[in-house]
Design an enzyme around this catalytic site. Structure first.
Site, PDB file in Angstrom:
ATOM      1  N   SER A   1       1.464  -1.030  -0.194  1.00 63.76           N
ATOM      2  CA  SER A   1      -0.159   0.149   0.062  1.00 63.76           C
ATOM      3  C   SER A   1       0.659   1.725  -0.404  1.00 63.76           C
ATOM      4  CB  SER A   1      -0.976   0.025   1.072  1.00 63.76           C
ATOM      5  OG  SER A   1      -2.010   1.198   1.100  1.00 63.76           O
TER       6      SER A   1
ATOM      7  N   LYS B   1      -0.413  -4.078  -3.567  1.00 68.27           N
ATOM      8  CA  LYS B   1      -1.633  -3.154  -2.921  1.00 68.27           C
ATOM      9  C   LYS B   1      -1.779  -2.088  -3.342  1.00 68.27           C
ATOM     10  CE  LYS B   1      -6.031  -2.839  -0.654  1.00 68.27           C
ATOM     11  NZ  LYS B   1      -5.953  -1.177  -1.124  1.00 68.27           N
TER      12      LYS B   1
END
Length: 398
Positions: free
Chosen positions: A313, A338
């Site tokens: 992320s 992600k």
């Protein structure tokens, strides 16, 4: 992060939780902190109960597939409540049918824990885990002052089960979600293995705080900056560590096992190593937006970024920016992948649905979601030693 306080009333239709313009990316079924192929921590957005942070926006929820899903989840929750059933469970089923693999539904308590994690606090046992090549789970880090550390658990111990449920082959995020809880003092039983010996250990969850950024001076004079998660204040801590490093010292930025967090903090961290410019682009329901670093960062020191399958992320966003802009040599193994953006909606029973609304790309336009970032130098074992060698080869600024 006090936006939830403004939602004491109940809604008949979902509304965007208003939290200012802070952007956060939610990891999927995870945070937990980890990923099916990487590491995760029960301290950092770990698990479905406390995944990585979502996008915050004051915008009105526009029409679209995700808006439809939010309304379906709200309707399902309302109908279930009217029948005396669980609204959260009904909403979960609606989100599952939508095909949103990163979509999740959290109870008020779970979401509060999630918010707490973004501020550097969480309820858990204080351990991080990673998936090994043979599919088993291995403890990758233990917080010294946490229940796991006090019980004598060590890095390298195998995690076999949680509360009697075998964990081999299960996603790291699911497993670490089992370790989390919204109440301190609740027990959790771990099945463990070390050097051929197996045993069970009962731990009691506790309210813990994390120091997301640690700075260590290496024997060769370089400075290692370890970022465990991008919680509040972590970006400024990275900038300060770069600014105060000894003159001419190289920087080893360790993002291994970093499950992400607040994207704004990752951008602030990038601002310490680049002199302004693009960090990432992202789309929210087709609308393109850009994230830029502040001017004045150090552009002279050599930098190596360490990554692995647990780098996710916001940590991937930072890695991609430094790699694309030629600011760092990336060493380690492919990151998790992600790169989707989630936004929260409050449901009639007070629970919160996180739904995917877009994706981000690196400065060169590379997509991260489902692909991850390939390091410049792949090194699954001995990555830190390889990184030190690379850093030495880059030499001091001239």
């Amino acid at each position: 992060m006090s936006g939830l306080d403004r939602f004491a009333d109940r809604f008949s239709r979902p509304r965007r939780i208003r939290r200012g313009a802070t952007l956060t990316l939610v990891f999927a079924s995870v945070l937990a902190t980890g990923a099916a192929t990487g590491s995760w921590s029960d301290a950092a957005d770990d698990g479905r109960k406390t995944p990585p942070p979502p996008v915050r926006s004051d915008a009105v929820l526009p029409a679209g597939r995700d808006a439809d899903t939010a309304e379906e989840a709200a309707d399902a929750a309302a109908e279930a409540m009217a029948d005396g059933k669980s609204g959260k469970k009904a909403a979960e089923e609606a989100v599952s049918r939508s095909g949103d693999r990163w979509g999740s539904v959290y109870s008020p308590g779970e979401y509060q824990e999630f918010e707490k994690a973004l501020g550097g606090g969480y309820t858990g046992v204080g351990l991080w885990a990673r998936r090994t090549a043979d599919g088993r789970l291995e403890i990758s880090r233990v917080q010294r002052d946490g229940p796991a550390g006090r019980a004598g658990l060590r890095e390298g111990d195998r995690l076999r089960s949680v509360d009697g449920e075998r964990v081999t082959g299960r996603p790291v995020t699911d497993v670490l979600a089992l370790l989390r809880g919204d109440r301190a003092g609740t027990p959790v039983v771990l099945g463990l293995e070390r050097a051929g010996r197996t045993w069970r250990e009962t731990l009691h969850r506790a309210h813990l705080s994390t120091d997301p950024v640690t700075v260590t001076e290496l024997p060769d004079g370089a400075v290692m900056i370890k970022v465990a998660a991008f919680t509040k204040g972590s970006g400024a801590a990275v900038r300060a560590a770069v600014r105060t490093a000894p003159e001419g010292a190289g920087i080893m930025l360790d993002l291994r096992g970093n499950s992400g967090g607040l994207v704004s903090e990752a951008v602030t961290a990038a601002s310490g190593l680049v002199d302004g410019g693009l960090v990432a682009t992202y789309d929210v329901r087709g609308e393109q937006k850009a994230l830029h670093a502040e001017r004045g960062g150090d552009t002279d020191r050599p930098v190596v970024a360490l990554v692995d399958g647990g780098t996710m992320s916001a940590a991937e966003l930072l890695t991609g920016a430094l790699q694309d802009r030629g600011r760092a040599v990336v060493v380690g193994s492919r990151t998790f992948g992600k790169g989707s953006v989630q936004m929260p909606s409050r449901l009639p029973d007070g629970s919160v649905a996180e739904l995917t609304v877009g994706h981000y790309r690196t400065p060169s336009g590379r997509a991260v979601d489902g692909r991850g970032i390939r390091p410049d130098l792949e090194a699954e074992h001995g990555a830190e030693e390889r990184a030190e060698t690379v850093l030495t080869g880059l030499g001091p600024p001239s």
